[in-house]
Design a protein around this motif. Structure first.
Motif, mmCIF file in Angstrom:
data_model
loop_
_atom_site.group_PDB
_atom_site.id
_atom_site.type_symbol
_atom_site.label_atom_id
_atom_site.label_comp_id
_atom_site.label_asym_id
_atom_site.label_seq_id
_atom_site.Cartn_x
_atom_site.Cartn_y
_atom_site.Cartn_z
ATOM 1 N N THR A 164 0.873 -1.148 -0.082
ATOM 2 C CA THR A 164 -0.076 0.072 -0.018
ATOM 3 C C THR A 164 0.812 1.288 0.157
ATOM 4 O O THR A 164 0.339 2.205 -0.499
ATOM 5 C CB THR A 164 -0.958 0.208 1.238
ATOM 6 O OG1 THR A 164 -0.075 0.018 2.367
ATOM 7 C CG2 THR A 164 -1.819 -0.877 1.206
ATOM 8 N N CYS A 215 0.205 -4.548 -6.620
ATOM 9 C CA CYS A 215 -1.222 -4.132 -6.449
ATOM 10 C C CYS A 215 -1.282 -3.341 -5.226
ATOM 11 O O CYS A 215 -0.569 -3.669 -4.209
ATOM 12 C CB CYS A 215 -2.114 -5.320 -6.094
ATOM 13 S SG CYS A 215 -2.372 -6.144 -7.910
ATOM 14 N N SER A 247 -4.140 -2.564 -3.342
ATOM 15 C CA SER A 247 -5.417 -3.194 -2.553
ATOM 16 C C SER A 247 -5.743 -4.486 -2.935
ATOM 17 O O SER A 247 -5.733 -4.906 -3.926
ATOM 18 C CB SER A 247 -6.504 -1.982 -2.596
ATOM 19 O OG SER A 247 -7.213 -2.261 -3.972
ATOM 20 N N PRO A 248 -6.702 -5.278 -1.811
ATOM 21 C CA PRO A 248 -7.275 -6.577 -2.344
ATOM 22 C C PRO A 248 -7.938 -6.312 -3.688
ATOM 23 O O PRO A 248 -8.101 -7.305 -4.507
ATOM 24 C CB PRO A 248 -7.847 -7.062 -1.272
ATOM 25 C CG PRO A 248 -7.283 -6.268 0.105
ATOM 26 C CD PRO A 248 -6.746 -4.973 -0.506
ATOM 27 N N ASP A 249 -8.695 -5.452 -3.807
ATOM 28 C CA ASP A 249 -9.728 -5.219 -5.067
ATOM 29 C C ASP A 249 -8.823 -4.922 -6.032
ATOM 30 O O ASP A 249 -9.148 -5.757 -7.118
ATOM 31 C CB ASP A 249 -10.601 -3.836 -4.657
ATOM 32 C CG ASP A 249 -11.738 -4.076 -3.727
ATOM 33 O OD1 ASP A 249 -12.095 -5.042 -3.444
ATOM 34 O OD2 ASP A 249 -12.071 -3.008 -3.284
ATOM 35 N N ASP A 250 -7.718 -4.236 -6.115
ATOM 36 C CA ASP A 250 -6.835 -4.317 -7.132
ATOM 37 C C ASP A 250 -6.251 -5.788 -7.671
ATOM 38 O O ASP A 250 -6.238 -6.248 -8.884
ATOM 39 C CB ASP A 250 -5.759 -3.384 -7.125
ATOM 40 C CG ASP A 250 -6.123 -1.816 -7.024
ATOM 41 O OD1 ASP A 250 -7.347 -1.586 -7.660
ATOM 42 O OD2 ASP A 250 -5.264 -1.037 -6.610
ATOM 43 N N PHE A 261 -7.851 -8.649 -6.795
ATOM 44 C CA PHE A 261 -8.825 -9.490 -7.495
ATOM 45 C C PHE A 261 -9.178 -9.155 -8.987
ATOM 46 O O PHE A 261 -9.528 -9.747 -9.833
ATOM 47 C CB PHE A 261 -10.106 -9.378 -6.579
ATOM 48 C CG PHE A 261 -9.772 -10.219 -5.340
ATOM 49 C CD1 PHE A 261 -9.633 -11.517 -5.305
ATOM 50 C CD2 PHE A 261 -10.021 -9.640 -4.080
ATOM 51 C CE1 PHE A 261 -9.492 -12.340 -4.212
ATOM 52 C CE2 PHE A 261 -9.962 -10.295 -2.876
ATOM 53 C CZ PHE A 261 -9.500 -11.630 -3.048
ATOM 54 N N LYS A 262 -9.111 -7.845 -9.309
ATOM 55 C CA LYS A 262 -9.282 -7.348 -10.720
ATOM 56 C C LYS A 262 -8.058 -8.121 -11.711
ATOM 57 O O LYS A 262 -8.413 -8.418 -12.827
ATOM 58 C CB LYS A 262 -9.313 -5.891 -10.705
ATOM 59 C CG LYS A 262 -10.618 -5.304 -10.003
ATOM 60 C CD LYS A 262 -10.573 -3.815 -10.316
ATOM 61 C CE LYS A 262 -11.713 -3.247 -9.591
ATOM 62 N NZ LYS A 262 -11.583 -1.863 -9.402
ATOM 63 N N ALA A 268 -8.641 -11.799 -12.076
ATOM 64 C CA ALA A 268 -9.814 -12.251 -12.463
ATOM 65 C C ALA A 268 -9.944 -13.417 -13.628
ATOM 66 O O ALA A 268 -11.019 -14.286 -13.384
ATOM 67 C CB ALA A 268 -10.656 -10.990 -13.056
#
Length: 161
Positions: A64, A76, A78-81, A83-84, A87
């Motif tokens: 981060t 990345c 963040s975790p969201d980044d 996972f994208k 994908a």
């Protein structure tokens, strides 16, 4: 998504940003299990690797606050980044390899844990959840007991119930 780690008697995973034990059979198991897969790790774990990015694997670092410059990794924030980014990757090809915070962060998304149990106290300062006491996980496989340098260990696979 999978977790892979070596733990001591107290489910310790590291001390001073280093592994607790240096067992060649465990390193081989890790290499064979993660080869040609995606490995996900935190910045400190990445920086502790003696030769940088793990060869023949997709290396993703979650960080981060730090810039990491290396042509063989993806970073990345963040975790969201993350996972994208993954994908299109099959779940069985994703391995969380540490450290403590990264294991905790991604544990809810994991269904399989590859745990090398080392039957010695490594005087750890970093830990992972004890899968043996969790009501959400069950032991699916346990290898024979092996020995290296007077230390016993075995390979275990836990599955989310």
């Amino acid at each position: 998504m999978n977790i892979i780690s070596a733990v001591d008697l107290n489910w310790g995973i590291g001390k001073g940003n280093d592994l607790l034990f240096d067992i060649p059979e465990d390193k081989s198991y890790f290499r064979e299990t993660t080869l040609n897969k995606t490995v996900i790790m935190g910045r400190k774990t990445f920086q502790s690797l003696p030769f940088g990015a793990l060869p023949k694997r997709r290396n993703i670092i979650l960080s981060t606050c730090h810039t990491i410059e290396n042509n063989n990794i993806e970073v990345c924030r963040s975790p969201d980044d993350l996972f994208k980014l993954v994908a299109d990757t099959h779940d069985d090809d994703l391995f969380v390899i540490g450290g403590q915070e990264i294991y905790s962060l991604f544990l809810p998304f994991c269904d399989t844990a590859y745990i090398t149990k080392i039957y010695a106290d490594g005087d750890a300062d970093k830990y992972i959840m004890n899968f043996d006491t969790s009501s959400e996980w069950e032991l699916d496989y346990k290898s024979d007991l092996f020995f290296y340098d007077n230390i016993s260990f075995d390979f275990n696979i836990y599955k989310r119930i």
